[in-house]
Design a protein around this motif. Structure first.
Motif, PDB file in Angstrom:
ATOM      1  N   LEU A   1       0.833  -1.200   0.000  1.00 19.73           N
ATOM      2  CA  LEU A   1       0.000   0.000   0.000  1.00 19.73           C
ATOM      3  C   LEU A   1       0.870   1.252   0.000  1.00 19.73           C
ATOM      4  O   LEU A   1       0.616   2.205  -0.756  1.00 19.73           O
ATOM      5  N   ALA A   2       1.905   1.256   0.853  1.00 19.87           N
ATOM      6  CA  ALA A   2       2.796   2.413   0.926  1.00 19.87           C
ATOM      7  C   ALA A   2       3.540   2.615  -0.392  1.00 19.87           C
ATOM      8  O   ALA A   2       3.717   3.746  -0.861  1.00 19.87           O
ATOM      9  N   ALA A   3       3.980   1.511  -1.027  1.00 21.41           N
ATOM     10  CA  ALA A   3       4.687   1.614  -2.309  1.00 21.41           C
ATOM     11  C   ALA A   3       3.762   2.157  -3.392  1.00 21.41           C
ATOM     12  O   ALA A   3       4.168   2.989  -4.214  1.00 21.41           O
ATOM     13  N   ASP A   4       2.503   1.687  -3.414  1.00 24.43           N
ATOM     14  CA  ASP A   4       1.539   2.191  -4.397  1.00 24.43           C
ATOM     15  C   ASP A   4       1.302   3.691  -4.198  1.00 24.43           C
ATOM     16  O   ASP A   4       1.225   4.453  -5.167  1.00 24.43           O
ATOM     17  N   ALA A   5       1.176   4.100  -2.929  1.00 25.11           N
ATOM     18  CA  ALA A   5       0.957   5.520  -2.629  1.00 25.11           C
ATOM     19  C   ALA A   5       2.154   6.354  -3.078  1.00 25.11           C
ATOM     20  O   ALA A   5       1.986   7.438  -3.659  1.00 25.11           O
ATOM     21  N   TYR A   6       3.357   5.841  -2.839  1.00 26.12           N
ATOM     22  CA  TYR A   6       4.569   6.548  -3.239  1.00 26.12           C
ATOM     23  C   TYR A   6       4.625   6.707  -4.756  1.00 26.12           C
ATOM     24  O   TYR A   6       4.972   7.783  -5.286  1.00 26.12           O
ATOM     25  N   GLY A   7       4.245   5.642  -5.480  1.00 26.79           N
ATOM     26  CA  GLY A   7       4.248   5.709  -6.937  1.00 26.79           C
ATOM     27  C   GLY A   7       3.249   6.728  -7.455  1.00 26.79           C
ATOM     28  O   GLY A   7       3.544   7.476  -8.405  1.00 26.79           O
TER      29      GLY A   7
END
Length: 271
Positions: A258-264
């Motif tokens: 979830l955090a990686a998707d948000a960062y992207g």
């Protein structure tokens, strides 16, 4: 037994996110907690925005019974149904007003908010989602009696009912302590980014944290005492576990994902 929607369909839930529970208990909770929150004015407005329908599949309706029209404060009732134009019922003439009769006039409305229902809903979701995600580990290692006490909270509940509890949390009406403000903003951002409903479960050394979002909005966070040394922390539980509910479906992922998707997404917006 029957099937309980951990987050009801009217609040953006999914038929995939359910548990088998006692039928009578489910009916009581559905009426006193889920139903109260679903009909809450602020929640109803979000249901209307998302077209979040319950089992009846009828468009969400916002009803403002205590309203007045114009400087003379003529008593009216305002109905907001789906994406349709508002309907204004004149209580004195007993008829719906034409749009040109309403245009240019000030409408004032009053509504009540149950200040306890969000806390009770958080506890109910944490109880069900905790077992859905962690199974018997949740049953045997989490102080779910404290969640039950909060779920049964009412205006007549005394402080003695929570004596010795380690349960802590916030809902959207609670003042946030400075030490928790940044985390609350991050949780709110994730709920908004998901743009649906969600449950985020995270592990601490002596607690499980549940973050609950309904229709793109953070509803609250509960920190529940637990012994978590045997809980899963790999793959879909890396840094925590996330249940995303959107368009009637369910997706499960790790908090890291979830955090990686948000960062992207943020990088895309900036670039």
């Amino acid at each position: 037994m029957n099937s309980e929607h951990i987050i009801p369909l009217a609040l953006g839930g999914s038929n995939a996110f359910c548990l088998g529970v006692d039928k009578d208990f489910n009916a009581r909770v559905g009426s006193s907690i889920d139903g109260v929150l679903a009909n809450d004015f602020l929640t109803s407005m979000r249901r209307r925005e998302f077209d979040a329908r319950g089992h009846s599949n009828t468009p969400p309706t916002v009803l403002l019974r205590k309203s007045t029209l114009g400087d003379e404060q003529r008593p009216i009732q305002v109905t907001l149904r789906g994406k349709e134009e508002p309907l204004v019922w004149d209580a004195m003439d007993k008829r719906y007003l034409d749009p040109d009769e309403v245009s240019g006039n000030k409408i004032s409305s009053q509504f009540k908010i149950d200040i306890h229902v969000r806390k009770r809903f958080l506890a109910k979701v944490a109880l069900s989602a905790g077992y859905f995600i962690y199974g018997d580990l949740f049953r045997s290692h989490v102080r779910h009696n404290e969640l039950r006490a909060l779920m049964n909270f009412s205006a007549s509940t005394t402080r003695d009912s929570f004596a010795g509890f380690g349960l802590r949390g916030y809902d959207e009406f609670s003042p946030i302590e400075e030490a928790d403000a940044q985390q609350k903003e991050l949780d709110s951002f994730f709920c908004q980014l998901i743009n649906g409903s969600c449950v985020i479960a995270g592990l601490g050394p002596q607690n499980v944290v549940f973050v609950v979002g309904v229709l793109g909005k953070w509803i609250g966070t509960l920190n529940v005492p637990a012994v978590t040394e045997s809980f899963p922390v790999e793959r879909e539980h890396d840094l925590g576990h996330v249940v995303v509910l959107r368009d009637g479906g369910m997706t499960r992922m790790s908090y890291r994902q979830l955090a990686a998707d948000a960062y992207g997404i943020l990088n895309q917006e900036r670039g």
